[in-house]
Each structure stands twice: as C-alpha cells, then as structure tokens.
Motif scaffolding. Structure first.
Motif, PDB file in Angstrom:
ATOM      1  N   ASN A 103       1.054  -1.247  -0.115  1.00 41.91           N
ATOM      2  CA  ASN A 103      -0.073  -0.137  -0.048  1.00 41.91           C
ATOM      3  C   ASN A 103       0.775   1.327  -0.098  1.00 41.91           C
ATOM      4  O   ASN A 103       0.434   2.555   0.120  1.00 41.91           O
ATOM      5  N   TRP A 104       2.231   1.109  -0.071  1.00 47.14           N
ATOM      6  CA  TRP A 104       3.132   2.297  -0.192  1.00 47.14           C
ATOM      7  C   TRP A 104       3.430   2.301  -1.683  1.00 47.14           C
ATOM      8  O   TRP A 104       3.987   1.424  -2.220  1.00 47.14           O
ATOM      9  N   LEU A 105       3.233   3.725  -2.283  1.00 47.75           N
ATOM     10  CA  LEU A 105       3.706   3.708  -3.800  1.00 47.75           C
ATOM     11  C   LEU A 105       4.590   5.267  -3.878  1.00 47.75           C
ATOM     12  O   LEU A 105       4.335   5.983  -3.132  1.00 47.75           O
ATOM     13  N   GLN A 106       5.377   4.772  -4.847  1.00 52.32           N
ATOM     14  CA  GLN A 106       6.163   6.044  -5.230  1.00 52.32           C
ATOM     15  C   GLN A 106       5.943   6.597  -6.504  1.00 52.32           C
ATOM     16  O   GLN A 106       5.816   5.675  -7.590  1.00 52.32           O
ATOM     17  N   LEU A 107       5.383   7.704  -6.747  1.00 55.16           N
ATOM     18  CA  LEU A 107       4.983   8.478  -7.969  1.00 55.16           C
ATOM     19  C   LEU A 107       6.090   8.889  -8.888  1.00 55.16           C
ATOM     20  O   LEU A 107       7.252   8.930  -8.243  1.00 55.16           O
ATOM     21  N   PRO A 108       5.987   8.875 -10.288  1.00 54.01           N
ATOM     22  CA  PRO A 108       7.148   9.166 -10.765  1.00 54.01           C
ATOM     23  C   PRO A 108       8.155  10.581 -10.445  1.00 54.01           C
ATOM     24  O   PRO A 108       9.190  10.347 -10.616  1.00 54.01           O
ATOM     25  N   ASP A 109       7.302  11.358  -9.924  1.00 56.90           N
ATOM     26  CA  ASP A 109       8.272  12.712  -9.318  1.00 56.90           C
ATOM     27  C   ASP A 109       8.922  12.493  -8.094  1.00 56.90           C
ATOM     28  O   ASP A 109       9.676  13.265  -7.470  1.00 56.90           O
ATOM     29  N   GLY A 110       8.653  11.035  -7.503  1.00 56.29           N
ATOM     30  CA  GLY A 110       9.215  11.076  -6.387  1.00 56.29           C
ATOM     31  C   GLY A 110       8.653  10.808  -5.173  1.00 56.29           C
ATOM     32  O   GLY A 110       9.013  10.354  -3.978  1.00 56.29           O
ATOM     33  N   LEU A 111       7.301  11.406  -5.174  1.00 55.00           N
ATOM     34  CA  LEU A 111       6.360  11.618  -4.229  1.00 55.00           C
ATOM     35  C   LEU A 111       5.885  10.152  -3.741  1.00 55.00           C
ATOM     36  O   LEU A 111       5.631   9.532  -4.487  1.00 55.00           O
ATOM     37  N   ALA A 112       6.049   9.855  -2.256  1.00 50.37           N
ATOM     38  CA  ALA A 112       5.466   8.784  -1.852  1.00 50.37           C
ATOM     39  C   ALA A 112       4.253   8.796  -1.283  1.00 50.37           C
ATOM     40  O   ALA A 112       3.772   9.694  -0.558  1.00 50.37           O
ATOM     41  N   VAL A 113       3.369   7.974  -1.318  1.00 48.71           N
ATOM     42  CA  VAL A 113       1.884   7.920  -0.796  1.00 48.71           C
ATOM     43  C   VAL A 113       1.775   6.514  -0.179  1.00 48.71           C
ATOM     44  O   VAL A 113       1.906   5.769  -0.697  1.00 48.71           O
ATOM     45  N   GLU A 114       1.080   6.603   1.174  1.00 51.44           N
ATOM     46  CA  GLU A 114       0.683   5.479   1.586  1.00 51.44           C
ATOM     47  C   GLU A 114      -0.978   5.382   1.675  1.00 51.44           C
ATOM     48  O   GLU A 114      -1.691   6.484   2.197  1.00 51.44           O
ATOM     49  N   LEU A 115      -1.461   4.340   1.008  1.00 50.06           N
ATOM     50  CA  LEU A 115      -3.021   4.581   1.038  1.00 50.06           C
ATOM     51  C   LEU A 115      -3.255   3.491   2.129  1.00 50.06           C
ATOM     52  O   LEU A 115      -2.693   2.443   2.419  1.00 50.06           O
ATOM     53  N   ILE A 116      -4.373   4.224   2.812  1.00 51.45           N
ATOM     54  CA  ILE A 116      -4.743   3.258   4.189  1.00 51.45           C
ATOM     55  C   ILE A 116      -6.477   3.114   3.915  1.00 51.45           C
ATOM     56  O   ILE A 116      -6.997   4.060   3.511  1.00 51.45           O
ATOM     57  N   GLN A 117      -6.760   1.921   4.549  1.00 50.04           N
ATOM     58  CA  GLN A 117      -8.099   1.368   4.227  1.00 50.04           C
ATOM     59  C   GLN A 117      -8.966   2.408   5.471  1.00 50.04           C
ATOM     60  O   GLN A 117      -8.676   2.202   6.487  1.00 50.04           O
ATOM     61  N   ALA A 118      -9.833   3.256   5.025  1.00 49.43           N
ATOM     62  CA  ALA A 118     -10.764   4.027   6.053  1.00 49.43           C
ATOM     63  C   ALA A 118     -11.747   2.850   6.625  1.00 49.43           C
ATOM     64  O   ALA A 118     -12.321   2.116   5.752  1.00 49.43           O
ATOM     65  N   SER A 119     -12.468   3.275   7.573  1.00 50.93           N
ATOM     66  CA  SER A 119     -13.728   2.615   8.004  1.00 50.93           C
ATOM     67  C   SER A 119     -14.852   3.073   7.306  1.00 50.93           C
ATOM     68  O   SER A 119     -14.869   4.431   6.876  1.00 50.93           O
ATOM     69  N   ALA A 120     -16.043   2.297   7.405  1.00 52.02           N
ATOM     70  CA  ALA A 120     -17.167   2.276   6.457  1.00 52.02           C
ATOM     71  C   ALA A 120     -17.484   3.945   6.531  1.00 52.02           C
ATOM     72  O   ALA A 120     -17.979   4.198   7.940  1.00 52.02           O
ATOM     73  N   GLY A 121     -17.913   4.737   5.743  1.00 52.75           N
ATOM     74  CA  GLY A 121     -18.510   6.025   5.933  1.00 52.75           C
ATOM     75  C   GLY A 121     -17.640   7.191   6.301  1.00 52.75           C
ATOM     76  O   GLY A 121     -17.908   8.230   6.231  1.00 52.75           O
ATOM     77  N   SER A 122     -16.325   6.915   6.601  1.00 52.85           N
ATOM     78  CA  SER A 122     -15.456   8.014   7.125  1.00 52.85           C
ATOM     79  C   SER A 122     -15.021   9.112   6.221  1.00 52.85           C
ATOM     80  O   SER A 122     -14.957  10.128   6.373  1.00 52.85           O
ATOM     81  N   VAL A 123     -14.826   8.245   5.033  1.00 52.68           N
ATOM     82  CA  VAL A 123     -14.317   9.208   3.953  1.00 52.68           C
ATOM     83  C   VAL A 123     -15.339  10.211   3.490  1.00 52.68           C
ATOM     84  O   VAL A 123     -15.230  11.572   3.154  1.00 52.68           O
ATOM     85  N   SER A 124     -16.752   9.889   3.287  1.00 48.67           N
ATOM     86  CA  SER A 124     -17.562  10.627   2.970  1.00 48.67           C
ATOM     87  C   SER A 124     -18.008  11.563   3.961  1.00 48.67           C
ATOM     88  O   SER A 124     -18.410  12.742   3.541  1.00 48.67           O
ATOM     89  N   ALA A 125     -17.897  11.379   5.025  1.00 54.77           N
ATOM     90  CA  ALA A 125     -18.005  12.173   6.335  1.00 54.77           C
ATOM     91  C   ALA A 125     -17.201  13.358   6.221  1.00 54.77           C
ATOM     92  O   ALA A 125     -17.224  14.381   6.353  1.00 54.77           O
ATOM     93  N   VAL A 126     -15.763  12.938   6.051  1.00 50.06           N
ATOM     94  CA  VAL A 126     -14.686  13.966   5.931  1.00 50.06           C
ATOM     95  C   VAL A 126     -15.016  14.655   4.768  1.00 50.06           C
ATOM     96  O   VAL A 126     -14.604  16.060   4.785  1.00 50.06           O
TER      97      VAL A 126
END
Length: 136
Positions: A103-126
């Motif tokens: 779940n850790w990815l490096q984009l072409p410009d060097g930026l690293a992202v960590e993708l994290i599973q959110a709990s149900a409904g929390s992304v929509s709430a935020v």
C-alpha cells in the motif's frame, strides 16, 4: 500534561510536482480526488487543489531529492474507501511499490503515498466538510 481544548486537522498539503497534469489525472482517476479549485488555465494550471486536501503546484524543472533525504516531504497518508480498488487502479500508472508494503507507492516525481483503508463511511463524512465555509 492536560488534554488540549482545541482540535485540529490538516486541511491541505501543498506539493511541488514537475508534471502537474499527470498528478491531477492520477489523484482524480485512481483515488477519486476531484478538483476543488484551480489557478491558471485548465489544460496547464499553475496550482490545483483537490477535494480531499491536496494542493499540486506546477514547478517546471522540479527534481525530487533521493527518497532517503530527510529534508523533503516523507510521504502522504491517504485514506481510501476501497484499498483493493485503489491499488488495482494505481497499477496501470507506472507507480513503484515501496519496501514498506504493497500500500506504499512512489509516484514518478518521487512523491511517496501510503494508501490506508478507511472505516465505512468515514471518507464521505470528512469530504462533506467545507473548509472554505465561514462560520455564522
């Protein structure tokens, strides 16, 4: 130490990128982070803000320092509604998996992202929070 009365969160993070259009497309198509605001023409913006807290800043000639350089942004942690779908979508973008995990990815410009599973409904709430609204 007493519990602080104030509660806060990061509303957005600004990131310099060499190829802003690639990053706009990646964050929109893979992670569903649509446009909130744009500075400049749509086909070549100077800056681009996403719903979800990311500000991309077009910086021609930008070169990220090596990933072991502690002086640059370490990574972005991004909460996703469906981790498996996000990882599958990212595979076609030429991103590199980092040693920390799949779940850790490096984009072409060097930026690293960590993708994290959110709990149900929390992304929509935020995402329902309007950070530019004025209080009454």
């Amino acid at each position: 130490m007493g519990r602080p009365q104030q509660k806060s969160y990061v509303e957005h993070t600004a990131v310099r990128v060499k190829d802003i259009q690639w990053h706009i497309n990646f964050f929109c198509k893979v992670l569903g982070m649509d446009m909130r605001e744009i500075d400049g023409p749509a086909d070549a913006p100077h800056q681009y803000w996403t719903i979800g807290g990311l500000q991309l800043m077009s910086t021609s000639g930008f070169a990220a320092p090596p990933s072991n350089d502690a002086g640059w942004l370490a990574h972005l942690g991004i909460m996703v509604e469906d981790l498996e779908a996000a990882l599958a979508g990212a595979q076609t973008w030429g991103v590199k998996q980092l040693p920390q995990g799949r779940n850790w990815l490096q984009l072409p410009d060097g930026l690293a992202v960590e993708l994290i599973q959110a709990s149900a409904g929390s992304v929509s709430a935020v995402l329902a929070v309007n950070p530019r609204a004025t209080s009454a």
